[in-house]
Design a protein around this motif. Sequence first.
Motif, PDB file in Angstrom:
ATOM      1  N   THR A 113       1.072  -1.245   0.118  1.00  0.00           N
ATOM      2  CA  THR A 113       0.161  -0.037  -0.118  1.00  0.00           C
ATOM      3  C   THR A 113       0.955   1.133  -0.014  1.00  0.00           C
ATOM      4  O   THR A 113       2.074   1.138   0.523  1.00  0.00           O
ATOM      5  N   GLY A 114       0.604   2.284  -0.337  1.00  0.00           N
ATOM      6  CA  GLY A 114       1.178   3.467  -0.440  1.00  0.00           C
ATOM      7  C   GLY A 114       0.251   4.786  -0.702  1.00  0.00           C
ATOM      8  O   GLY A 114      -1.021   4.554  -0.978  1.00  0.00           O
ATOM      9  N   GLY A 115       0.867   6.137  -0.446  1.00  0.00           N
ATOM     10  CA  GLY A 115      -0.073   7.171  -0.563  1.00  0.00           C
ATOM     11  C   GLY A 115      -0.388   7.607  -1.935  1.00  0.00           C
ATOM     12  O   GLY A 115      -1.323   8.179  -2.212  1.00  0.00           O
ATOM     13  N   GLY A 116       0.279   6.929  -3.105  1.00  0.00           N
ATOM     14  CA  GLY A 116       0.167   7.257  -4.209  1.00  0.00           C
ATOM     15  C   GLY A 116       0.349   6.606  -5.359  1.00  0.00           C
ATOM     16  O   GLY A 116       1.230   5.504  -5.195  1.00  0.00           O
ATOM     17  N   GLU A 117       0.261   6.755  -6.767  1.00  0.00           N
ATOM     18  CA  GLU A 117       0.477   5.709  -7.678  1.00  0.00           C
ATOM     19  C   GLU A 117       2.129   5.552  -7.823  1.00  0.00           C
ATOM     20  O   GLU A 117       2.687   4.682  -8.353  1.00  0.00           O
ATOM     21  N   ARG A 118       2.949   6.607  -7.629  1.00  0.00           N
ATOM     22  CA  ARG A 118       4.291   6.778  -7.988  1.00  0.00           C
ATOM     23  C   ARG A 118       5.213   5.638  -7.211  1.00  0.00           C
ATOM     24  O   ARG A 118       6.087   5.310  -7.707  1.00  0.00           O
ATOM     25  N   HIS A 119       4.390   5.018  -6.249  1.00  0.00           N
ATOM     26  CA  HIS A 119       5.189   3.673  -5.589  1.00  0.00           C
ATOM     27  C   HIS A 119       4.606   2.415  -5.782  1.00  0.00           C
ATOM     28  O   HIS A 119       5.019   1.517  -5.671  1.00  0.00           O
ATOM     29  N   SER A 120       3.872   2.446  -6.895  1.00  0.00           N
ATOM     30  CA  SER A 120       3.179   1.170  -7.340  1.00  0.00           C
ATOM     31  C   SER A 120       4.253  -0.022  -7.876  1.00  0.00           C
ATOM     32  O   SER A 120       3.871  -1.150  -7.745  1.00  0.00           O
ATOM     33  N   LEU A 121       5.239   0.671  -8.130  1.00  0.00           N
ATOM     34  CA  LEU A 121       6.413  -0.675  -8.780  1.00  0.00           C
ATOM     35  C   LEU A 121       7.035  -1.175  -7.579  1.00  0.00           C
ATOM     36  O   LEU A 121       7.878  -2.180  -7.504  1.00  0.00           O
ATOM     37  N   ALA A 142       0.661  -9.358  -8.464  1.00  0.00           N
ATOM     38  CA  ALA A 142       1.015  -8.646  -7.337  1.00  0.00           C
ATOM     39  C   ALA A 142       0.157  -7.638  -7.062  1.00  0.00           C
ATOM     40  O   ALA A 142      -0.616  -7.113  -8.330  1.00  0.00           O
ATOM     41  N   ILE A 143      -0.309  -6.764  -5.960  1.00  0.00           N
ATOM     42  CA  ILE A 143      -1.165  -6.033  -5.740  1.00  0.00           C
ATOM     43  C   ILE A 143      -0.820  -4.731  -5.117  1.00  0.00           C
ATOM     44  O   ILE A 143      -0.385  -5.042  -3.993  1.00  0.00           O
ATOM     45  N   TYR A 144      -0.867  -3.757  -5.702  1.00  0.00           N
ATOM     46  CA  TYR A 144      -0.652  -2.289  -4.958  1.00  0.00           C
ATOM     47  C   TYR A 144      -1.923  -1.642  -5.000  1.00  0.00           C
ATOM     48  O   TYR A 144      -2.403  -1.348  -6.039  1.00  0.00           O
ATOM     49  N   ALA A 145      -2.145  -1.126  -3.695  1.00  0.00           N
ATOM     50  CA  ALA A 145      -3.191  -0.107  -3.654  1.00  0.00           C
ATOM     51  C   ALA A 145      -2.808   1.185  -2.919  1.00  0.00           C
ATOM     52  O   ALA A 145      -1.938   1.283  -1.927  1.00  0.00           O
ATOM     53  N   THR A 146      -3.696   2.202  -3.004  1.00  0.00           N
ATOM     54  CA  THR A 146      -3.416   3.544  -2.681  1.00  0.00           C
ATOM     55  C   THR A 146      -4.548   3.788  -1.511  1.00  0.00           C
ATOM     56  O   THR A 146      -5.686   2.994  -1.481  1.00  0.00           O
ATOM     57  N   ARG A 147      -4.477   5.013  -0.853  1.00  0.00           N
ATOM     58  CA  ARG A 147      -5.492   5.251   0.086  1.00  0.00           C
ATOM     59  C   ARG A 147      -7.112   5.374  -0.480  1.00  0.00           C
ATOM     60  O   ARG A 147      -7.845   5.088  -0.035  1.00  0.00           O
ATOM     61  N   LYS A 148      -6.911   5.839  -1.749  1.00  0.00           N
ATOM     62  CA  LYS A 148      -8.143   6.127  -2.640  1.00  0.00           C
ATOM     63  C   LYS A 148      -9.032   4.696  -3.030  1.00  0.00           C
ATOM     64  O   LYS A 148      -9.984   4.547  -2.998  1.00  0.00           O
ATOM     65  N   ASP A 149      -8.116   3.654  -2.680  1.00  0.00           N
ATOM     66  CA  ASP A 149      -8.794   2.353  -2.935  1.00  0.00           C
ATOM     67  C   ASP A 149      -9.676   1.687  -1.832  1.00  0.00           C
ATOM     68  O   ASP A 149     -10.356   0.616  -1.820  1.00  0.00           O
ATOM     69  N   PHE A 150      -9.478   2.307  -0.556  1.00  0.00           N
ATOM     70  CA  PHE A 150     -10.166   2.007   0.686  1.00  0.00           C
ATOM     71  C   PHE A 150     -11.254   3.047   1.277  1.00  0.00           C
ATOM     72  O   PHE A 150     -10.874   4.226   0.956  1.00  0.00           O
ATOM     73  N   ALA A 151     -11.972   2.658   2.143  1.00  0.00           N
ATOM     74  CA  ALA A 151     -12.901   3.370   2.762  1.00  0.00           C
ATOM     75  C   ALA A 151     -13.316   2.725   4.235  1.00  0.00           C
ATOM     76  O   ALA A 151     -13.663   1.540   4.000  1.00  0.00           O
ATOM     77  N   ASP A 152     -12.711   3.255   5.082  1.00  0.00           N
ATOM     78  CA  ASP A 152     -13.110   2.707   6.602  1.00  0.00           C
ATOM     79  C   ASP A 152     -12.192   1.376   6.767  1.00  0.00           C
ATOM     80  O   ASP A 152     -12.692   0.450   7.172  1.00  0.00           O
ATOM     81  N   GLU A 158     -12.972  -1.387  -7.251  1.00  0.00           N
ATOM     82  CA  GLU A 158     -13.246  -2.548  -8.306  1.00  0.00           C
ATOM     83  C   GLU A 158     -11.971  -3.036  -8.899  1.00  0.00           C
ATOM     84  O   GLU A 158     -11.719  -4.531  -8.826  1.00  0.00           O
ATOM     85  N   PRO A 159     -11.214  -2.468  -9.503  1.00  0.00           N
ATOM     86  CA  PRO A 159      -9.966  -2.918 -10.076  1.00  0.00           C
ATOM     87  C   PRO A 159      -9.020  -3.754  -9.024  1.00  0.00           C
ATOM     88  O   PRO A 159      -8.377  -4.674  -9.357  1.00  0.00           O
ATOM     89  N   ILE A 160      -8.824  -3.098  -7.742  1.00  0.00           N
ATOM     90  CA  ILE A 160      -8.067  -3.767  -6.719  1.00  0.00           C
ATOM     91  C   ILE A 160      -8.909  -5.179  -6.254  1.00  0.00           C
ATOM     92  O   ILE A 160      -8.289  -6.221  -6.388  1.00  0.00           O
ATOM     93  N   ARG A 161     -10.085  -5.139  -6.241  1.00  0.00           N
ATOM     94  CA  ARG A 161     -10.836  -6.250  -6.116  1.00  0.00           C
ATOM     95  C   ARG A 161     -10.512  -7.356  -7.183  1.00  0.00           C
ATOM     96  O   ARG A 161     -10.534  -8.550  -6.728  1.00  0.00           O
ATOM     97  N   MET A 162     -10.777  -6.938  -8.315  1.00  0.00           N
ATOM     98  CA  MET A 162     -10.305  -7.938  -9.164  1.00  0.00           C
ATOM     99  C   MET A 162      -9.080  -8.441  -9.237  1.00  0.00           C
ATOM    100  O   MET A 162      -8.636  -9.697  -9.390  1.00  0.00           O
ATOM    101  N   ARG A 163      -7.889  -7.669  -9.098  1.00  0.00           N
ATOM    102  CA  ARG A 163      -6.563  -8.215  -8.915  1.00  0.00           C
ATOM    103  C   ARG A 163      -6.240  -9.211  -7.705  1.00  0.00           C
ATOM    104  O   ARG A 163      -5.534 -10.049  -7.830  1.00  0.00           O
ATOM    105  N   VAL A 164      -6.984  -8.912  -6.539  1.00  0.00           N
ATOM    106  CA  VAL A 164      -7.217  -9.729  -5.524  1.00  0.00           C
ATOM    107  C   VAL A 164      -7.635 -11.190  -5.971  1.00  0.00           C
ATOM    108  O   VAL A 164      -6.980 -12.094  -5.534  1.00  0.00           O
ATOM    109  N   GLY A 165      -8.799 -10.827  -6.305  1.00  0.00           N
ATOM    110  CA  GLY A 165      -9.332 -12.137  -7.354  1.00  0.00           C
ATOM    111  C   GLY A 165      -8.529 -13.304  -8.072  1.00  0.00           C
ATOM    112  O   GLY A 165      -8.523 -14.205  -7.967  1.00  0.00           O
ATOM    113  N   ARG A 166      -7.721 -12.314  -8.871  1.00  0.00           N
ATOM    114  CA  ARG A 166      -6.875 -13.005  -9.877  1.00  0.00           C
ATOM    115  C   ARG A 166      -5.625 -13.782  -8.947  1.00  0.00           C
ATOM    116  O   ARG A 166      -5.058 -14.781  -9.080  1.00  0.00           O
ATOM    117  N   ALA A 167      -5.042 -12.975  -8.082  1.00  0.00           N
ATOM    118  CA  ALA A 167      -4.091 -13.525  -7.131  1.00  0.00           C
ATOM    119  C   ALA A 167      -4.540 -14.860  -6.371  1.00  0.00           C
ATOM    120  O   ALA A 167      -3.774 -15.673  -6.299  1.00  0.00           O
TER     121      ALA A 167
END
Length: 176
Positions: A113-121, A142-152, A158-167
């Motif tokens: 996880t990270g604060g923004g897309e620039r850390h995705s690699l 592999a799965i990278y997510a940012t703060r905007k991909d979460f709530a509470d 949905e794209p992160i959920r799909m990557r999780v499903g694939r992994a």
Amino acid sequence: MPQTKILGFSGNITRPSTTRSFVDHIVAQLAIKTGASSLSFDVNDLGPSLLKARRLDDLTADARCVVDQMLEADALVVGSPTYKGSYTGLFKHYFDLLDPTSLRGKPIIIAATGGGERHSLVVEHQLRPLFGFFEALAMPTAIYATRKDFADGEVISEPIRMRVGRAVEEAARAIG
């Protein structure tokens, strides 16, 4: 036949943690898919003995129990918050204590996880080589997510959920 065991490990040092929630989410999905038991830990669960440890024998009995459960697990979900373009220092220190052959062939889902897309690699340039050193079987997805991909603390993207499903699918096949 013994039940399959899935273990999650998060490199966060704070609680609550988005990274720990993310690891827990992936672990739960994999456990459901495989009918496995599951458990998660984070760096805090290793306690202060991790800071001074130069080898596994330097850890307290409680910290050593975490290590033993990781080594006995059939598959791992490992994640770290991104700190200055990489995984956290204590996360790396923990893995430095392990024997280089201890994770050989073990299926691992890597996440960060990270604060923004620039850390995705970070998942490809930091985590994948780390587990390659251990000759672990890191899943192709592999799965990278940012703060905007979460709530509470919950995954809402949905794209992160799909990557999780694939992994999860990949890991379930690897566990077989």
